[in-house]
Design an enzyme around this catalytic site. Structure first.
Site, mmCIF file in Angstrom:
data_model
loop_
_atom_site.group_PDB
_atom_site.id
_atom_site.type_symbol
_atom_site.label_atom_id
_atom_site.label_comp_id
_atom_site.label_asym_id
_atom_site.label_seq_id
_atom_site.Cartn_x
_atom_site.Cartn_y
_atom_site.Cartn_z
ATOM 1 N N LEU A 1 60.519 -23.278 -68.927
ATOM 2 C CA LEU A 1 59.726 -24.044 -69.904
ATOM 3 C C LEU A 1 58.515 -24.638 -69.185
ATOM 4 O O LEU A 1 57.397 -24.644 -69.705
ATOM 5 C CB LEU A 1 60.573 -25.145 -70.540
ATOM 6 C CG LEU A 1 61.699 -24.669 -71.481
ATOM 7 C CD1 LEU A 1 62.513 -25.854 -71.977
ATOM 8 C CD2 LEU A 1 61.138 -23.900 -72.672
ATOM 9 N N GLU B 1 71.111 -29.369 -62.655
ATOM 10 C CA GLU B 1 71.677 -28.048 -62.936
ATOM 11 C C GLU B 1 71.823 -27.317 -61.604
ATOM 12 O O GLU B 1 71.385 -27.813 -60.560
ATOM 13 C CB GLU B 1 70.766 -27.259 -63.884
ATOM 14 C CG GLU B 1 70.814 -27.782 -65.313
ATOM 15 C CD GLU B 1 69.924 -27.031 -66.276
ATOM 16 O OE1 GLU B 1 70.259 -26.962 -67.447
ATOM 17 O OE2 GLU B 1 68.860 -26.527 -65.859
ATOM 18 N N ARG C 1 72.747 -19.311 -60.068
ATOM 19 C CA ARG C 1 73.239 -18.643 -61.274
ATOM 20 C C ARG C 1 73.767 -17.237 -61.025
ATOM 21 O O ARG C 1 74.775 -16.826 -61.601
ATOM 22 C CB ARG C 1 72.056 -18.577 -62.235
ATOM 23 C CG ARG C 1 72.434 -18.674 -63.646
ATOM 24 C CD ARG C 1 71.190 -18.863 -64.475
ATOM 25 N NE ARG C 1 71.090 -20.234 -64.938
ATOM 26 C CZ ARG C 1 70.157 -20.652 -65.777
ATOM 27 N NH1 ARG C 1 69.238 -19.804 -66.219
ATOM 28 N NH2 ARG C 1 70.126 -21.886 -66.188
ATOM 29 N N ARG D 1 65.484 -17.020 -60.943
ATOM 30 C CA ARG D 1 64.805 -18.240 -61.384
ATOM 31 C C ARG D 1 65.693 -19.472 -61.221
ATOM 32 O O ARG D 1 66.873 -19.459 -61.561
ATOM 33 C CB ARG D 1 64.425 -18.095 -62.856
ATOM 34 C CG ARG D 1 63.806 -19.323 -63.478
ATOM 35 C CD ARG D 1 63.474 -19.058 -64.928
ATOM 36 N NE ARG D 1 64.663 -18.783 -65.689
ATOM 37 C CZ ARG D 1 65.280 -19.652 -66.487
ATOM 38 N NH1 ARG D 1 64.793 -20.872 -66.661
ATOM 39 N NH2 ARG D 1 66.356 -19.310 -67.150
ATOM 40 N N TYR E 1 65.302 -22.171 -78.691
ATOM 41 C CA TYR E 1 66.742 -22.288 -78.422
ATOM 42 C C TYR E 1 67.044 -22.883 -77.050
ATOM 43 O O TYR E 1 68.214 -23.008 -76.683
ATOM 44 C CB TYR E 1 67.410 -20.912 -78.557
ATOM 45 C CG TYR E 1 67.264 -20.362 -79.962
ATOM 46 C CD1 TYR E 1 68.066 -20.857 -80.988
ATOM 47 C CD2 TYR E 1 66.312 -19.405 -80.262
ATOM 48 C CE1 TYR E 1 67.911 -20.391 -82.289
ATOM 49 C CE2 TYR E 1 66.152 -18.931 -81.553
ATOM 50 C CZ TYR E 1 66.950 -19.423 -82.558
ATOM 51 O OH TYR E 1 66.801 -18.975 -83.843
HETATM 52 P P1 FAD Z 1 59.211 -17.193 -76.226
HETATM 53 O O1 FAD Z 1 59.499 -18.612 -76.382
HETATM 54 O O2 FAD Z 1 60.362 -16.258 -76.284
HETATM 55 O O3 FAD Z 1 58.173 -16.773 -77.357
HETATM 56 C C1 FAD Z 1 57.813 -15.425 -77.554
HETATM 57 C C2 FAD Z 1 57.020 -15.316 -78.834
HETATM 58 O O4 FAD Z 1 56.450 -14.020 -78.960
HETATM 59 C C3 FAD Z 1 57.850 -15.508 -80.091
HETATM 60 O O5 FAD Z 1 57.078 -16.262 -80.990
HETATM 61 C C4 FAD Z 1 58.043 -14.089 -80.608
HETATM 62 O O6 FAD Z 1 58.269 -13.996 -81.989
HETATM 63 C C5 FAD Z 1 56.702 -13.492 -80.253
HETATM 64 N N1 FAD Z 1 56.647 -12.039 -80.151
HETATM 65 C C6 FAD Z 1 57.444 -11.208 -79.444
HETATM 66 N N2 FAD Z 1 57.020 -9.938 -79.582
HETATM 67 C C7 FAD Z 1 55.940 -9.973 -80.391
HETATM 68 C C8 FAD Z 1 55.067 -8.975 -80.921
HETATM 69 N N3 FAD Z 1 55.216 -7.667 -80.656
HETATM 70 N N4 FAD Z 1 54.066 -9.358 -81.748
HETATM 71 C C9 FAD Z 1 53.893 -10.667 -82.067
HETATM 72 N N5 FAD Z 1 54.686 -11.652 -81.595
HETATM 73 C C10 FAD Z 1 55.699 -11.305 -80.763
HETATM 74 N N6 FAD Z 1 64.356 -22.282 -69.928
HETATM 75 C C11 FAD Z 1 64.233 -23.526 -69.418
HETATM 76 O O7 FAD Z 1 63.308 -23.784 -68.633
HETATM 77 N N7 FAD Z 1 65.110 -24.497 -69.775
HETATM 78 C C12 FAD Z 1 66.139 -24.281 -70.637
HETATM 79 O O8 FAD Z 1 66.892 -25.193 -70.947
HETATM 80 C C13 FAD Z 1 66.291 -22.975 -71.178
HETATM 81 N N8 FAD Z 1 67.309 -22.705 -72.030
HETATM 82 C C14 FAD Z 1 67.348 -21.478 -72.626
HETATM 83 C C15 FAD Z 1 68.311 -21.234 -73.613
HETATM 84 C C16 FAD Z 1 68.325 -20.043 -74.300
HETATM 85 C C17 FAD Z 1 69.362 -19.800 -75.363
HETATM 86 C C18 FAD Z 1 67.365 -19.046 -73.989
HETATM 87 C C19 FAD Z 1 67.362 -17.745 -74.726
HETATM 88 C C20 FAD Z 1 66.428 -19.262 -72.998
HETATM 89 C C21 FAD Z 1 66.403 -20.480 -72.323
HETATM 90 N N9 FAD Z 1 65.448 -20.748 -71.344
HETATM 91 C C22 FAD Z 1 65.352 -22.003 -70.808
HETATM 92 C C23 FAD Z 1 64.386 -19.775 -71.052
HETATM 93 C C24 FAD Z 1 63.127 -20.174 -71.818
HETATM 94 O O9 FAD Z 1 63.497 -20.673 -73.084
HETATM 95 C C25 FAD Z 1 62.173 -19.031 -71.999
HETATM 96 O O10 FAD Z 1 61.986 -18.344 -70.805
HETATM 97 C C26 FAD Z 1 60.831 -19.537 -72.492
HETATM 98 O O11 FAD Z 1 61.008 -20.336 -73.640
HETATM 99 C C27 FAD Z 1 59.910 -18.380 -72.798
HETATM 100 O O12 FAD Z 1 58.766 -18.865 -73.431
HETATM 101 P P2 FAD Z 1 57.646 -17.845 -73.880
HETATM 102 O O13 FAD Z 1 56.610 -18.636 -74.564
HETATM 103 O O14 FAD Z 1 57.270 -17.004 -72.746
HETATM 104 O O15 FAD Z 1 58.404 -16.866 -74.904
HETATM 105 C C1 SIN Z 2 70.737 -23.722 -69.759
HETATM 106 O O1 SIN Z 2 70.645 -24.716 -70.474
HETATM 107 O O2 SIN Z 2 71.745 -23.416 -69.127
HETATM 108 C C2 SIN Z 2 69.567 -22.814 -69.658
HETATM 109 C C3 SIN Z 2 68.648 -23.332 -68.660
HETATM 110 C C4 SIN Z 2 67.688 -22.279 -68.235
HETATM 111 O O3 SIN Z 2 67.856 -21.101 -68.541
HETATM 112 O O4 SIN Z 2 66.737 -22.628 -67.536
#
Ligand code: FAD
Ligand code: SIN
Length: 519
Positions: free
Chosen positions: A376, A113, A274, A370, A45
């Site tokens: 990402l 941003e 933020r 952050r 997302y």
């Molecule tokens: P995630 O991508 O959340 O993945 C976690 C995974 O773990 C998922 O597959 C989930 O199903 C799995 N999981 C969870 N618990 C368990 C369990 N108990 N057992 C097995 N699997 C499990 N950051 C940016 O840098 N730029 C952006 O533009 C940005 N926009 C954002 C917009 C939104 C709406 C959100 C919510 C966040 C945004 N962020 C952005 C933050 C960023 O997306 C996240 O911090 C980052 O994607 C986290 O990646 P991750 O791999 O750590 O976790």
């Molecule tokens: C956003 O697009 O505003 C989210 C960016 C981020 O959480 O890093």
């Protein structure tokens, strides 16, 4: 009990887990377990983009400075240096694997941003950057025959013997299975669902942090939760994010009298950090006795907005809001967890054989707040590093011999679980949210202790297990927030508005054998 034997276990299939798995697959068999369908994650997302010092006007040193400044004095500098220096290589590699970032002509297009001093944010399909990353990484993972993917498989607890992590127990089709592995990597993402207003998807229930805590790992900086200023606030509409990139492209925040107000709060106005913008919005809502403010982009050309923010444009239209013509009602929501399972620069936690990367981890890279679009990049850089380190350690070999774990026969009525879940999320939002104080935090602690029996129950459903994890994480956030008697970054207390004594320390939480949390 079914047993799956692998070399490397990765828990979670967002950016961090997938990037680590790609590295691990070059050294042995990998199992990726994920709680839902593979793409369901915060990564999927992510809208605004990924920050990286690749434009002509930018330098890694400037990206470093901006990150440190946003972190409000609590970033670990070595972790930030790794992020900004290794970021460009990880992004170029992603482009080689097929990532299509938006371009102007033949050159990459960079947006800006809040708190960035340069245009350095790459984006894809306008506002679907995370989806593009997830697509490319999943396609890459599919090219490895030695990566096994288990979906709808929820990790419950780690298998730890003699202080070493040897895999995890998981819930699959209602039964408990054991996944034996030489090393295990937590990449389970964040905790947003612990709060009643959040941008995070339903899977973000803090499982990895709770699992690591139960196993005795050290967690750090749990008081630092980032609240995103602009989340849709309209009847019947979801808590949908309106990207900060909209403010980067000139969006103005207006109060319910349609007056711009951000200049009254910070010289950088809409592009202030933020946490500053979120608190300014809350102040303005209180001052004008309203439940939202507005985001206004109507002064920009309609065609530009439709092309630049296609996902936001079409989602808002579903709720009768046209971003090219209407002011969009918004208010803040929980968005990102700066704290988490403490790791070194290679993702190693305090438990041998256990690694963590991405939002579940705390490398100290984000400090107290952050910098937008750095997560990402963190998932790519630290997912890669954790993969390399876990593969090296796994190569040393280990004997796996875990105990049988029975599926518990628990029948807590669903409505009881749902009642507690709703009350917990409301409690965290109201008492441990954007603006906190000793009284509100103590009230939260008292209420959380009434639910202690749920902390201690062995559930046999995803919903029950999630609630247990949410309560654990809620407790850890509240405990750390009480401990930090001062205001720094995203942690703001009305009873301690200054930074306070020893503000530069990092608060650690750990569960001891006697069940105590030490700070
Ligand atoms: P995630 O991508 O959340 O993945 C976690 C995974 O773990 C998922 O597959 C989930 O199903 C799995 N999981 C969870 N618990 C368990 C369990 N108990 N057992 C097995 N699997 C499990 N950051 C940016 O840098 N730029 C952006 O533009 C940005 N926009 C954002 C917009 C939104 C709406 C959100 C919510 C966040 C945004 N962020 C952005 C933050 C960023 O997306 C996240 O911090 C980052 O994607 C986290 O990646 P991750 O791999 O750590 O976790
Ligand atoms: C956003 O697009 O505003 C989210 C960016 C981020 O959480 O890093």
């Amino acid at each position: 009990m079914q047993i799956i034997d692998t070399d490397f276990l990765v828990i979670g299939s967002g950016v961090a887990g997938l990037r680590a798995a790609i590295e691990l697959a070059q050294h042995g068999r990998v199992a990726i377990v994920t709680k839902d369908i593979p793409t369901e994650s915060s990564t999927e997302y992510a809208q605004g983009g990924v920050a990286v010092a690749l434009s002509d006007e930018d330098e890694v040193g400037i990206h470093f400075e901006d990150t440190i400044k946003a972190g409000d004095g609590l970033c670990k500098e070595d972790a930030v240096r790794v992020l900004v220096e290794e970021g460009p290589a990880r992004i170029l590699e992603l482009i080689e694997w097929g990532a299509e970032f938006d371009k102007e002509g033949t050159r990459l297009s960079f947006t800006i941003e809040a708190a960035h001093s340069r245009r350095r944010i790459l984006h894809a399909h306008g506002d679907s950057t995370g989806k593009e990353l997830e697509r490319v990484l999943i396609n890459k993972v599919r090219t490895f025959k030695n990566i096994q993917r288990l979906q709808f498989c929820m990790a419950i607890d780690l298998i730890v013997e003699d202080g070493r992590c040897l895999g995890a127990y998981a819930l699959k089709d209602g039964d408990i299975i054991a996944v034996h592995a030489k090393t295990t990597l937590l990449a389970t993402g964040g905790v947003g669902q612990v709060f009643s207003r959040t941008t995070n998807p339903a899977v973000a229930t803090g499982d990895g942090m709770a699992i690591a805590y139960r196993a005795g790992a050290i967690l750090e900086d749990m008081e630092f939760v980032q609240f995103h200023p602009t989340v849709l606030f309209a009847p019947a509409a979801p808590q949908f994010l309106l990207s900060e990139a909209m403010r980067g492209e000139g969006a103005i925040l207006r109060n319910i009298f349609k007056e711009p107000f951000m200049k009254n709060y910070h010289p950088d106005a809409e592009l202030a950090p933020r946490d500053v913008v979120s608190r300014a919005i809350i102040s303005e809502m209180v001052r004008t006795n309203s439940s939202n403010v507005y985001l206004d982009l109507t002064h920009r050309e309609a065609e530009f907005l439709k092309k630049r923010f296609p996902r936001i444009y079409s989602t808002c239209l579903q709720y009768d809001l046209n971003i090219t013509k209407d002011l969009i009602p918004v208010s803040p929501a929980a968005h990102y967890m700066m704290g988490g399972v403490k790791t070194d620069l290679n993702g190693a936690t305090s438990i041998v054989g256990l690694y963590a990367a991405g939002e579940v981890a705390c490398t100290g890279v984000h400090g107290a707040n952050r910098l937008a679009s750095n997560s990402l990049l963190e998932g790519l850089v630290y997912g890669y590093r954790a993969g390399v380190a876990a593969a090296q350690q796994g190569g040393q070999g280990s004997k796996v011999n875990c105990q049988e774990r029975k599926t518990p026969d628990i029948s807590v009525p669903d409505f009881v679980l749902e009642e507690v879940r709703t009350s917990l999320r409301r409690l965290m939002w109201e008492k441990v949210g954007i603006i906190r104080c000793g009284v509100s935090l103590n009230e939260a602690m008292e209420k959380l202790s009434e639910w202690k029996h749920i902390f201690e129950t062995d559930f046999n459903t995803r919903r029950g297990l999630e609630l247990k994890n949410m309560l654990t994480v809620g407790f850890l956030i509240t405990r750390a927030a009480l401990e930090r008697k001062g205001s720094v970054g995203a942690h703001y207390r009305t009873d301690f508005k200054e930074r306070g004594e020893n503000w530069q320390r990092h608060i650690k939480v750990v569960k001891l054998a006697k069940g105590m949390t030490v700070l």
